[in-house]
Write a protein that holds these residues in place. Sequence first.
Motif, PDB file in Angstrom:
ATOM      1  N   MET A   1      15.785  -6.231   6.215  1.00 44.17           N
ATOM      2  CA  MET A   1      14.581  -5.546   6.678  1.00 44.17           C
ATOM      3  C   MET A   1      14.085  -6.173   7.985  1.00 44.17           C
ATOM      4  N   GLU A  66      14.573   2.118  10.273  1.00 46.51           N
ATOM      5  CA  GLU A  66      14.331   0.734   9.876  1.00 46.51           C
ATOM      6  C   GLU A  66      12.833   0.452   9.744  1.00 46.51           C
ATOM      7  N   LYS A  68      10.685   2.681   8.821  1.00 50.87           N
ATOM      8  CA  LYS A  68      10.301   3.361   7.574  1.00 50.87           C
ATOM      9  C   LYS A  68      10.570   2.474   6.366  1.00 50.87           C
ATOM     10  N   LYS A  69      11.631   1.679   6.402  1.00 50.27           N
ATOM     11  CA  LYS A  69      11.916   0.763   5.301  1.00 50.27           C
ATOM     12  C   LYS A  69      10.783  -0.253   5.130  1.00 50.27           C
ATOM     13  N   VAL A  70      10.227  -0.697   6.253  1.00 54.16           N
ATOM     14  CA  VAL A  70       9.114  -1.648   6.195  1.00 54.16           C
ATOM     15  C   VAL A  70       7.861  -0.973   5.635  1.00 54.16           C
ATOM     16  N   THR A  71       7.529   0.201   6.160  1.00 53.96           N
ATOM     17  CA  THR A  71       6.310   0.882   5.708  1.00 53.96           C
ATOM     18  C   THR A  71       6.411   1.282   4.236  1.00 53.96           C
ATOM     19  N   ASP A  72       7.602   1.656   3.788  1.00 56.21           N
ATOM     20  CA  ASP A  72       7.805   1.963   2.365  1.00 56.21           C
ATOM     21  C   ASP A  72       7.661   0.695   1.512  1.00 56.21           C
ATOM     22  N   HIS A  73       8.252  -0.395   1.994  1.00 56.86           N
ATOM     23  CA  HIS A  73       8.182  -1.665   1.273  1.00 56.86           C
ATOM     24  C   HIS A  73       6.736  -2.113   1.088  1.00 56.86           C
ATOM     25  N   LEU A  74       5.905  -1.863   2.091  1.00 57.60           N
ATOM     26  CA  LEU A  74       4.502  -2.286   2.045  1.00 57.60           C
ATOM     27  C   LEU A  74       3.591  -1.260   1.367  1.00 57.60           C
ATOM     28  N   ASN A  75       4.177  -0.117   0.992  1.00 55.78           N
ATOM     29  CA  ASN A  75       3.387   0.946   0.328  1.00 55.78           C
ATOM     30  C   ASN A  75       2.129   1.289   1.124  1.00 55.78           C
TER      31      ASN A  75
END
Length: 260
Positions: A1, A66, A68-75
Amino acid sequence: MLNYEISGAGKERLVLLHGFMENLMIWEEMEAHLSENFTLIKIDLPGHGLSKIYQEIHTMEFMAEEVKKVTDHLNLGNFHLLGHSMGGYASLAFAEKFTEPLKSLTLFFSTYFADDEEKKEQRRKSHRIIQEAYPNYVKAGIPNLFNENEKDTLEGKIELAKEIALSTKTDGVLAAVKGMTDRTDKKSVIENFGGKIVVIAGKHDKAVNVEKTLKNLPDKTNIKSYLLDCGHNGHWEKPAICAEIINTELLHNLPKKLIF
């Protein structure tokens, strides 16, 4: 990430994407002016800062995925997205692919137009220089991103920009150059995006075509634009003013095309 940092404790979430040869450190001066109202999510884009180099070409779409992976991870849920220069290109790709979570899109000294052939050729010619003489590329290029009329007072900021650029791995820089060269026109994103759009531009910006960008903005109530007396790096040249615009536009409303 991707590497990221979070600061501030505001109710509104603002994701910040830096530009070419930069990293998440560039937002430091603006943070004090934004943290009261926003929780800031500062991200190092691929090949920059502490984020790894993934492949030979980092397209803007890949960068968006990439992020989006961070924003999804942080909900994060619904959030605001702001991108400086290359970060703006990645933000446009994000808005095109993942519209639903975005409350607003801010192009921060950036453009929705693809490179013209002259600009593409300039980027291609830079490949060899970056590979063989990257420090010279940084030394020659970074000062041109600042307001020519204020270089004496901006000397410290210019040196900081150089330091950050020199800390970026050359393979990451090359991957980004290739990705920017290949990027497509995103005017349709500006035309179709339903949330607020803010465009902040510099009168002395030599990196993007400011006149073309502002002139071709759709005449819609959700689009606001500002022209500041600075170069390409408003976060260093006019941090307080830029932060005030962001605070005002993302939380309230001002007349369209107010010019400082």
